[in-house]
Write a protein that holds these residues in place. Structure first.
Motif, mmCIF file in Angstrom:
data_model
loop_
_atom_site.group_PDB
_atom_site.id
_atom_site.type_symbol
_atom_site.label_atom_id
_atom_site.label_comp_id
_atom_site.label_asym_id
_atom_site.label_seq_id
_atom_site.Cartn_x
_atom_site.Cartn_y
_atom_site.Cartn_z
ATOM 1 N N PRO A 86 -12.938 24.291 27.786
ATOM 2 C CA PRO A 86 -12.120 23.841 26.383
ATOM 3 C C PRO A 86 -10.715 23.798 26.547
ATOM 4 O O PRO A 86 -9.838 24.306 27.515
ATOM 5 C CB PRO A 86 -12.625 25.295 25.524
ATOM 6 N N ILE A 87 -10.016 23.031 25.689
ATOM 7 C CA ILE A 87 -8.543 22.741 25.616
ATOM 8 C C ILE A 87 -7.686 23.777 25.651
ATOM 9 O O ILE A 87 -6.782 23.971 26.501
ATOM 10 C CB ILE A 87 -8.292 21.817 24.294
ATOM 11 N N LEU A 88 -8.100 24.928 24.809
ATOM 12 C CA LEU A 88 -7.359 26.118 24.667
ATOM 13 C C LEU A 88 -7.362 26.714 25.996
ATOM 14 O O LEU A 88 -6.280 27.345 26.505
ATOM 15 C CB LEU A 88 -7.688 26.764 23.510
ATOM 16 N N THR A 89 -8.353 26.804 26.764
ATOM 17 C CA THR A 89 -8.398 27.420 28.215
ATOM 18 C C THR A 89 -7.584 26.819 29.040
ATOM 19 O O THR A 89 -6.902 27.191 29.732
ATOM 20 C CB THR A 89 -9.736 27.594 28.628
ATOM 21 N N ASN A 90 -7.471 25.434 29.171
ATOM 22 C CA ASN A 90 -6.658 24.541 30.021
ATOM 23 C C ASN A 90 -5.103 24.999 29.685
ATOM 24 O O ASN A 90 -4.317 25.051 30.589
ATOM 25 C CB ASN A 90 -7.055 23.104 29.824
ATOM 26 N N THR A 94 -23.928 30.523 5.430
ATOM 27 C CA THR A 94 -23.101 31.581 6.083
ATOM 28 C C THR A 94 -23.429 32.250 7.027
ATOM 29 O O THR A 94 -23.647 33.448 7.171
ATOM 30 C CB THR A 94 -22.102 32.455 5.103
ATOM 31 N N GLU A 95 -23.759 31.774 8.406
ATOM 32 C CA GLU A 95 -24.243 32.197 9.309
ATOM 33 C C GLU A 95 -23.482 32.643 10.473
ATOM 34 O O GLU A 95 -22.211 32.507 10.415
ATOM 35 C CB GLU A 95 -25.427 31.344 10.178
ATOM 36 N N PRO A 96 -23.817 33.484 11.334
ATOM 37 C CA PRO A 96 -22.726 33.919 12.601
ATOM 38 C C PRO A 96 -22.485 32.635 13.420
ATOM 39 O O PRO A 96 -23.144 31.509 13.111
ATOM 40 C CB PRO A 96 -23.774 34.640 13.301
ATOM 41 N N ILE A 97 -21.599 32.741 14.380
ATOM 42 C CA ILE A 97 -21.268 31.612 15.307
ATOM 43 C C ILE A 97 -22.497 30.989 15.751
ATOM 44 O O ILE A 97 -23.369 31.521 16.181
ATOM 45 C CB ILE A 97 -20.274 32.341 16.436
ATOM 46 N N SER A 98 -22.452 29.658 15.492
ATOM 47 C CA SER A 98 -23.607 29.019 15.825
ATOM 48 C C SER A 98 -23.065 27.531 16.518
ATOM 49 O O SER A 98 -22.055 27.736 17.094
ATOM 50 C CB SER A 98 -24.322 28.343 14.512
ATOM 51 N N GLN A 99 -24.022 26.598 16.774
ATOM 52 C CA GLN A 99 -23.625 25.387 17.439
ATOM 53 C C GLN A 99 -22.510 24.564 16.737
ATOM 54 O O GLN A 99 -21.881 23.741 17.362
ATOM 55 C CB GLN A 99 -24.882 24.530 17.698
ATOM 56 N N LEU A 100 -22.505 24.856 15.585
ATOM 57 C CA LEU A 100 -21.452 23.804 14.688
ATOM 58 C C LEU A 100 -20.232 24.808 14.404
ATOM 59 O O LEU A 100 -20.309 25.895 13.977
ATOM 60 C CB LEU A 100 -22.131 23.172 13.431
ATOM 61 N N GLN A 101 -18.986 24.049 13.778
ATOM 62 C CA GLN A 101 -17.867 24.788 13.594
ATOM 63 C C GLN A 101 -17.902 24.557 12.159
ATOM 64 O O GLN A 101 -18.561 23.920 11.478
ATOM 65 C CB GLN A 101 -16.652 24.168 13.960
ATOM 66 N N PRO A 102 -17.382 25.692 11.372
ATOM 67 C CA PRO A 102 -17.253 25.892 9.968
ATOM 68 C C PRO A 102 -16.728 24.480 9.402
ATOM 69 O O PRO A 102 -15.609 24.191 10.113
ATOM 70 C CB PRO A 102 -16.502 27.087 9.648
ATOM 71 N N SER A 103 -16.682 24.261 8.140
ATOM 72 C CA SER A 103 -16.142 23.325 7.316
ATOM 73 C C SER A 103 -14.652 23.516 6.949
ATOM 74 O O SER A 103 -14.079 22.595 6.717
ATOM 75 C CB SER A 103 -17.176 22.652 6.429
ATOM 76 N N ASN A 104 -14.644 24.827 6.568
ATOM 77 C CA ASN A 104 -13.382 25.198 5.883
ATOM 78 C C ASN A 104 -12.215 25.166 6.911
ATOM 79 O O ASN A 104 -12.566 25.628 8.257
ATOM 80 C CB ASN A 104 -13.338 26.582 5.246
ATOM 81 N N LYS A 105 -11.015 24.528 6.735
ATOM 82 C CA LYS A 105 -10.045 24.256 7.781
ATOM 83 C C LYS A 105 -9.552 25.445 8.382
ATOM 84 O O LYS A 105 -9.596 25.661 9.632
ATOM 85 C CB LYS A 105 -8.843 23.393 7.091
ATOM 86 N N ASN A 106 -9.234 26.570 7.539
ATOM 87 C CA ASN A 106 -8.820 27.796 8.023
ATOM 88 C C ASN A 106 -9.600 28.436 8.829
ATOM 89 O O ASN A 106 -9.578 29.153 10.095
ATOM 90 C CB ASN A 106 -8.012 28.609 6.967
ATOM 91 N N ALA A 107 -10.959 28.359 8.289
ATOM 92 C CA ALA A 107 -11.958 29.636 8.843
ATOM 93 C C ALA A 107 -12.462 28.707 10.265
ATOM 94 O O ALA A 107 -12.648 29.411 11.183
ATOM 95 C CB ALA A 107 -13.194 29.291 7.947
ATOM 96 N N ASN A 108 -12.344 27.471 10.288
ATOM 97 C CA ASN A 108 -12.329 26.542 11.426
ATOM 98 C C ASN A 108 -11.420 26.981 12.669
ATOM 99 O O ASN A 108 -12.005 27.104 13.723
ATOM 100 C CB ASN A 108 -12.143 25.080 11.339
ATOM 101 N N GLN A 109 -10.276 27.076 12.266
ATOM 102 C CA GLN A 109 -9.325 27.511 13.360
ATOM 103 C C GLN A 109 -9.709 28.912 13.752
ATOM 104 O O GLN A 109 -9.741 29.012 15.085
ATOM 105 C CB GLN A 109 -8.018 27.363 12.823
ATOM 106 N N GLU A 110 -9.847 29.844 12.918
ATOM 107 C CA GLU A 110 -10.200 31.176 13.633
ATOM 108 C C GLU A 110 -11.426 30.957 14.395
ATOM 109 O O GLU A 110 -11.774 31.964 15.170
ATOM 110 C CB GLU A 110 -10.304 32.192 12.254
ATOM 111 N N HIS A 111 -12.402 30.398 13.754
ATOM 112 C CA HIS A 111 -13.659 30.406 14.432
ATOM 113 C C HIS A 111 -13.517 29.793 15.886
ATOM 114 O O HIS A 111 -14.182 30.352 16.766
ATOM 115 C CB HIS A 111 -14.513 29.379 13.702
ATOM 116 N N TYR A 112 -12.871 28.856 16.006
ATOM 117 C CA TYR A 112 -12.650 28.060 17.383
ATOM 118 C C TYR A 112 -11.829 29.157 18.069
ATOM 119 O O TYR A 112 -12.146 29.243 19.209
ATOM 120 C CB TYR A 112 -11.678 26.943 17.127
ATOM 121 N N LEU A 113 -10.922 30.043 17.643
ATOM 122 C CA LEU A 113 -10.250 30.963 18.528
ATOM 123 C C LEU A 113 -11.242 31.965 19.121
ATOM 124 O O LEU A 113 -11.171 32.514 19.967
ATOM 125 C CB LEU A 113 -9.136 31.567 17.667
#
Length: 360
Positions: free
Chosen positions: A89-93, A270-289
């Motif tokens: 992932p980009i962040l790891t690099n 509102t499921e746990p972490i899955s194959q897809l990222q959340p649609s909400n922008k702020n939630a998406n960023q935290e989800h990615y982290l």
């Protein structure tokens, strides 16, 4: 593309550290290198090309809740598309790149210094209020304002807490393994959570004793905090939530299982972490982290992360290889910290928005 041209391209990309696909302009895979991450199948590759519209240049894409970089080179003359994908992932690099890592560390250090200075001032005000004869109502109002300031500090630090954790994985000392007895770690983790969460969460433990793993207590506890915030953030009721942490043996793994029973007004979206990222922008960023932290932990300690959801429960589990413990090796004693401190700990920072913790 003729055989000679294909062979030249294979030789050219033989030692490429990225995942490589050669495809026709129609999307048929001609050749791929031996790297198997992140895309596993030709179908995934075609789906990615369709999503990126085969536009030349560097683009980013989501895969299993993580962000990767893809570079597309096209050659209509050769009827060829060359797809190059970062294996991590980009962040790891970014965190592994020395200059970026140093910049991130400098920023985190500056933020910690600023928050520390604010908390020192808050404690000074607190001591001044306590030392003077101030009415109870006025004192309560001042303490409420002090708490609001500290909650704002937690809000500022929450996102950077993830970056600080990710930076640590570039440090070999941090990745050093130590023998841990899971029941001891989980009970201390639960105690720290209870001190911060208060009575708004009922935390139940079901530990199996004498389960040993090779890991590191600090990153393990931070992963558990990440998973707790993901589970608890989906509550839509004002009722006290109940979260269960269970440890048990399965085959050659020690399993840590965090789960909740589904509530009456459970929202299936509102499921746990899955194959897809959340649609909400702020939630998406935290989800990615969160996903990046879990991914780094699993790579560092040979762990396996899984999402568990069925008709009655929703949760996560982390599997760690069992360790045959040497009885001569002792666990370090957990460090106790006083409740009111000028230093914000990870439990206060990560759980501030679902806690009834009072700094003052």
């Amino acid at each position: 593309m003729n055989t000679e041209t294909l062979q030249i391209l294979k030789t050219l990309y033989a030692n490429e550290p990225r995942q490589i696909f050669f495809l026709t302009t129609a999307g048929t895979c001609i050749w791929k290198n031996h790297i198997s991450e992140p895309l596993k199948t030709e179908e995934e590759c075609k789906a990615l090309l369709h999503m990126l519209h085969a536009n030349a240049g560097t683009q980013t894409f989501w895969h299993h809740s993580l962000l990767y970089a893809a570079e597309i080179l096209t050659s209509p003359e050769l009827d060829c598309i060359i797809l190059q994908i970062s294996p991590e992932p980009i962040l790891t690099n970014i965190m592994k790149e020395s200059n970026s890592h140093a910049l991130c560390q400098d920023f985190l250090a500056e933020q910690r210094k600023t928050i520390f200075n604010i908390s020192v001032v808050m404690e000074h005000i607190y001591n001044e209020v306590e030392s003077h004869n101030i009415g109870d109502l006025e004192q309560e109002s001042i303490f409420s304002d002090l708490n609001d300031v500290m909650y704002c500090c937690c809000r500022l630090m929450k996102q950077t807490a993830y970056y600080q954790e990710l930076c640590k994985y570039a440090d070999d000392m941090y990745n050093a393994m130590e023998p841990l007895e899971l029941s001891s770690v989980i009970m201390q983790f639960a105690q720290n959570c209870r001190e911060t969460l208060g009575h708004c969460i009922e935390l139940r433990l079901q530990p199996e004793m004498n389960l040993w793993v090779l890991s590191h207590e600090s990153p393990l506890c931070f992963c558990l905090l990440c998973l707790m915030t993901q589970l608890l953030s989906h509550n839509h009721t004002n009722l006290t939530q109940t979260l269960t942490i269970r440890t048990y043996t399965e085959h050659n793994y020690a399993v840590i299982f965090l789960y909740q029973k589904k509530w009456n007004d459970y929202d299936p979206e509102t499921e746990p972490i899955s194959q897809l990222q959340p649609s909400n922008k702020n939630a998406n960023q935290e989800h990615y982290l969160v996903s990046s932290v879990i991914s780094n932990f699993c790579k560092a300690y040979d762990a396996v992360f899984e999402t568990i959801k069925n008709e009655t429960i929703r949760g996560y589990q982390i599997r760690l290889p069992l360790h045959l413990h040497n009885s001569d090796v002792q666990l370090h004693a957990p460090r106790k910290s006083r409740k009111r401190s000028t230093f914000l700990n990870n439990y206060q920072i990560m759980l501030y928005d679902i806690a009834d913790y009072q700094f003052y």
